[in-house]
Design an enzyme around this catalytic site. Sequence first.
Site, PDB file in Angstrom:
ATOM      1  N   CYS A 153       0.986  -9.185  22.658  1.00 56.08           N
ATOM      2  CA  CYS A 153       0.113  -8.707  21.588  1.00 56.08           C
ATOM      3  C   CYS A 153       0.466  -9.480  20.326  1.00 56.08           C
ATOM      4  O   CYS A 153       1.609  -9.420  19.868  1.00 56.08           O
ATOM      5  CB  CYS A 153       0.279  -7.202  21.354  1.00 56.08           C
ATOM      6  SG  CYS A 153      -0.569  -6.676  19.846  1.00 56.08           S
ATOM      7  N   HIS A 177       4.058   1.376   2.261  1.00 60.22           N
ATOM      8  CA  HIS A 177       5.185   0.578   1.764  1.00 60.22           C
ATOM      9  C   HIS A 177       5.802   1.276   0.545  1.00 60.22           C
ATOM     10  O   HIS A 177       7.024   1.338   0.399  1.00 60.22           O
ATOM     11  CB  HIS A 177       4.728  -0.814   1.323  1.00 60.22           C
ATOM     12  CG  HIS A 177       3.965  -1.567   2.376  1.00 60.22           C
ATOM     13  ND1 HIS A 177       2.714  -2.082   2.151  1.00 60.22           N
ATOM     14  CD2 HIS A 177       4.284  -1.883   3.653  1.00 60.22           C
ATOM     15  CE1 HIS A 177       2.291  -2.701   3.242  1.00 60.22           C
ATOM     16  NE2 HIS A 177       3.220  -2.582   4.178  1.00 60.22           N
ATOM     17  N   HIS A 213      -2.079  -1.490  18.551  1.00 71.67           N
ATOM     18  CA  HIS A 213      -3.272  -2.125  17.969  1.00 71.67           C
ATOM     19  C   HIS A 213      -4.557  -1.836  18.739  1.00 71.67           C
ATOM     20  O   HIS A 213      -5.649  -2.173  18.272  1.00 71.67           O
ATOM     21  CB  HIS A 213      -3.064  -3.635  17.870  1.00 71.67           C
ATOM     22  CG  HIS A 213      -2.006  -3.999  16.871  1.00 71.67           C
ATOM     23  ND1 HIS A 213      -0.669  -4.070  17.197  1.00 71.67           N
ATOM     24  CD2 HIS A 213      -2.089  -4.270  15.555  1.00 71.67           C
ATOM     25  CE1 HIS A 213       0.015  -4.382  16.120  1.00 71.67           C
ATOM     26  NE2 HIS A 213      -0.806  -4.512  15.119  1.00 71.67           N
ATOM     27  N   HIS A 242       0.840  -1.197   0.000  1.00 73.98           N
ATOM     28  CA  HIS A 242       0.000   0.000   0.000  1.00 73.98           C
ATOM     29  C   HIS A 242       0.878   1.252   0.000  1.00 73.98           C
ATOM     30  O   HIS A 242       2.110   1.162  -0.104  1.00 73.98           O
ATOM     31  CB  HIS A 242      -1.017  -0.021   1.140  1.00 73.98           C
ATOM     32  CG  HIS A 242      -0.409  -0.067   2.523  1.00 73.98           C
ATOM     33  ND1 HIS A 242       0.482   0.868   2.983  1.00 73.98           N
ATOM     34  CD2 HIS A 242      -0.576  -0.951   3.541  1.00 73.98           C
ATOM     35  CE1 HIS A 242       0.830   0.579   4.221  1.00 73.98           C
ATOM     36  NE2 HIS A 242       0.212  -0.533   4.579  1.00 73.98           N
TER      37      HIS A 242
HETATM   38  N1  MSP Z   1       8.211  -6.811   8.936  1.00 76.84           N
HETATM   39  C1  MSP Z   1       8.398  -5.644   9.723  1.00 76.84           C
HETATM   40  C2  MSP Z   1       9.717  -4.973   9.390  1.00 76.84           C
HETATM   41  C3  MSP Z   1      10.912  -5.849   9.540  1.00 76.84           C
HETATM   42  S1  MSP Z   1      12.357  -5.025   9.037  1.00 76.84           S
HETATM   43  C4  MSP Z   1      13.587  -5.979   9.543  1.00 76.84           C
HETATM   44  C5  MSP Z   1       7.277  -4.663   9.444  1.00 76.84           C
HETATM   45  N2  MSP Z   1       6.608  -4.816   8.303  1.00 76.84           N
HETATM   46  S2  MSP Z   1       5.394  -3.873   7.798  1.00 76.84           S
HETATM   47  O1  MSP Z   1       4.855  -4.511   6.639  1.00 76.84           O
HETATM   48  O2  MSP Z   1       4.501  -3.620   8.863  1.00 76.84           O
HETATM   49  O3  MSP Z   1       6.071  -2.570   7.323  1.00 76.84           O
HETATM   50  C6  MSP Z   1       6.256  -1.461   8.158  1.00 76.84           C
HETATM   51  C7  MSP Z   1       6.839  -0.364   7.323  1.00 76.84           C
HETATM   52  O4  MSP Z   1       5.982  -0.068   6.192  1.00 76.84           O
HETATM   53  C8  MSP Z   1       6.987   0.971   8.006  1.00 76.84           C
HETATM   54  O5  MSP Z   1       8.120   1.045   8.825  1.00 76.84           O
HETATM   55  C9  MSP Z   1       7.076   1.878   6.796  1.00 76.84           C
HETATM   56  O6  MSP Z   1       8.291   1.709   6.163  1.00 76.84           O
HETATM   57  C10 MSP Z   1       5.992   1.314   5.920  1.00 76.84           C
HETATM   58  N3  MSP Z   1       4.675   1.853   6.255  1.00 76.84           N
HETATM   59  C11 MSP Z   1       3.562   1.124   6.524  1.00 76.84           C
HETATM   60  N4  MSP Z   1       2.525   1.972   6.741  1.00 76.84           N
HETATM   61  C12 MSP Z   1       2.941   3.244   6.642  1.00 76.84           C
HETATM   62  C13 MSP Z   1       2.288   4.495   6.628  1.00 76.84           C
HETATM   63  N5  MSP Z   1       0.994   4.635   6.852  1.00 76.84           N
HETATM   64  N6  MSP Z   1       3.033   5.578   6.362  1.00 76.84           N
HETATM   65  C14 MSP Z   1       4.365   5.491   6.051  1.00 76.84           C
HETATM   66  N7  MSP Z   1       4.989   4.326   6.022  1.00 76.84           N
HETATM   67  C15 MSP Z   1       4.376   3.212   6.518  1.00 76.84           C
HETATM   68  O7  MSP Z   1       7.084  -3.786  10.255  1.00 76.84           O
END
Ligand code: MSP
Length: 640
Positions: free
Chosen positions: A126, A21, A146, A18
Amino acid sequence: MDSFFVSTPIYYVNARPHLGHAYTTIVADSVNRLHRLRQQDTFFLTGTDEHGDKIVEAAEKNGQAPKEYADRISALFKETWPWLEVESSAFIRTTDPAHVKCVQRFLSTVYEKGDIYFGEYGGHYCFGCECFYMEKELQDGLCPDHLEKPRYLKEENYFFRMTDYLPALKEHILNNPDFIQPERYKNEVLGMLGEDLTDLCISRPKSRLTWGIELPFDSNFVTYVWFDALINYISALGWPDGEVFKKYWPGAHHLVAKDILKPHAVFWPTMLMSAGVDLYRGLRVHGYWTVQEAKMSKSLGNVVQPMDMVDKYGLAPFRYFLLREMQFGLDASFSEEALVNRLNSDLANDLGNLCSRTLAMTNKYFQGLVPEMSTLADEDQEVVDAGQAAMDEYMRLFGDFQFSRGLGVLWGFIGRLNKYVDASAPWVLYKEGQTERLQNVMYILLEGLRKIALHLWPVMPSSSEELLSQLGTGFDLHKVDLEQEAGHWSGLKPGVRVAKKSNLFPRRELELKQEAGKAKQDGEKAAESPESSEVSFEDFQKMQLVTGRVLQAEKVEGADRLLKLEVDIGEEKPRCIVAGLAKHFYPADMQGRQVVVLANLTPRKIRGVMSHGMILAVHQGADMALLSSTKETQPGSRVS
Ligand code: MSP
């Protein structure tokens, strides 16, 4: 020159890619491209995080085994990035055998060092965060992230002596101001270190979870997902012995959002210290994109799909918007209106107009050929000086992750060039026969545009390449040297032919309205159709509508709307059907899907591929949904 390494988080495969990411990954790509433009040797890593409770749960919901499910969603991420012009050097999956081996080696190293012990732990767990919370960390008894009630779990597990390394970590942060940036996050981490942090629980008993990497020293346990995931950053480089590791690790920069600050700023460096690996160079932390002031979430239905935005407004405007709109480090709000405003004002108006005016005048006054530049008048030299200063500042800010400010500076110069056109009035110079001044003005404008295009390559690669080719100069990454750019205003060769016109960034606001209008019209058309064109039951029966299952899906080369599908409709061989679905569904999305097929449509060659049938879909404005049946049916079952 030092090598450069940039990573994104590896994304959980429990959701499709999304906006959030896409943002981190596009930022990483832009930063990486900036370093590539500087002729630095770079490595850009992204990938997917596939173990743990969350993934098991998501797989179950989808009726798939964890690996099968992870394969599907991981492929979605992998396929998305090239569509967004993201060019990574590697795509790692935590289920890759090489990664699994590397995690076990890392664990053994830390274990042999005596930094892992067995103990009992009771805490509030959690499942969303996959971690234990202390009582005081909960908000009204709920997980702070959450907002769900965690489960109290008491179990025996392995622990990493993280607390032993916290004083050294604090010292490192204080001695290396660049280690964690922006400043607010550095302070947040220093705050965390001031609290009573405990050792890190790094295992999960197999009796509760099997979907993980087995501990090398106890086969009854798997590794806690973060102790597995963080290691991707070095396993992808071939730690411990690889040449690639030696080359790139010293220049390592991790890019994350604020949600995962603690694992990256506390767990990871202490893990590295224990394993005797140098710490990464820098952690760069950004804020969150919100939509209508709320966190994006499936339940609120406000999740922004990057490909929808690209389809509607184009890739360059989307990438530009993300970098321009968010002040790196702070939260930002996403809206299509804001995107359209940026597109129309910054791209179509400011940059687009400057390009079309400059090309039109070069064609009119110099038959489309780049003129010579000679001695400059003071007011012309001032523009050149302002340009050099703007590029320098842009490079500095961009290198410092201040993308929005950097682009602001570049746009300041674009504005200056637009004013320069008005002030120098080339049409008057032409009329009055002031050829030398006219040549200088036009050269300054053309060369200014060349520099702007080059500096924008990290942000909008293909549009910038197109602009460079309109200016009669191609783009060859290996021949560019941004460091050299600072010292001259003479990159364009006089006598080279420029394009007749440029329309790189058409205005889009009308299309927004048309979209809504079209959706309405579609609805109206459907409502009208029963009276306007009736079909007899016999006619309807002529249509051989059957259910089918997609076995294979791939993109049709050179056609961004088309997918080529192999569909099982219960015949001896699967049907090959070419369908206009690519803007809405990734190939991996289609694999295994049940669809409804019009099987006796006259076969037709589409883009050189013979298509035997049609997949039925519903169009709703810019959206598309596929027809399917509510129950699993035998391929070839008749729809009536
Ligand atoms: N799998 C773990 C990360 C492991 S790294 C060794 C994780 N994954 S996640 O799918 O939840 O991805 C989190 C990351 O996605 C955030 O740190 C950011 O890079 C990005 N984002 C997800 N939602 C976001 C927003 N709403 N806004 C900006 N970036 C965000 O955590």
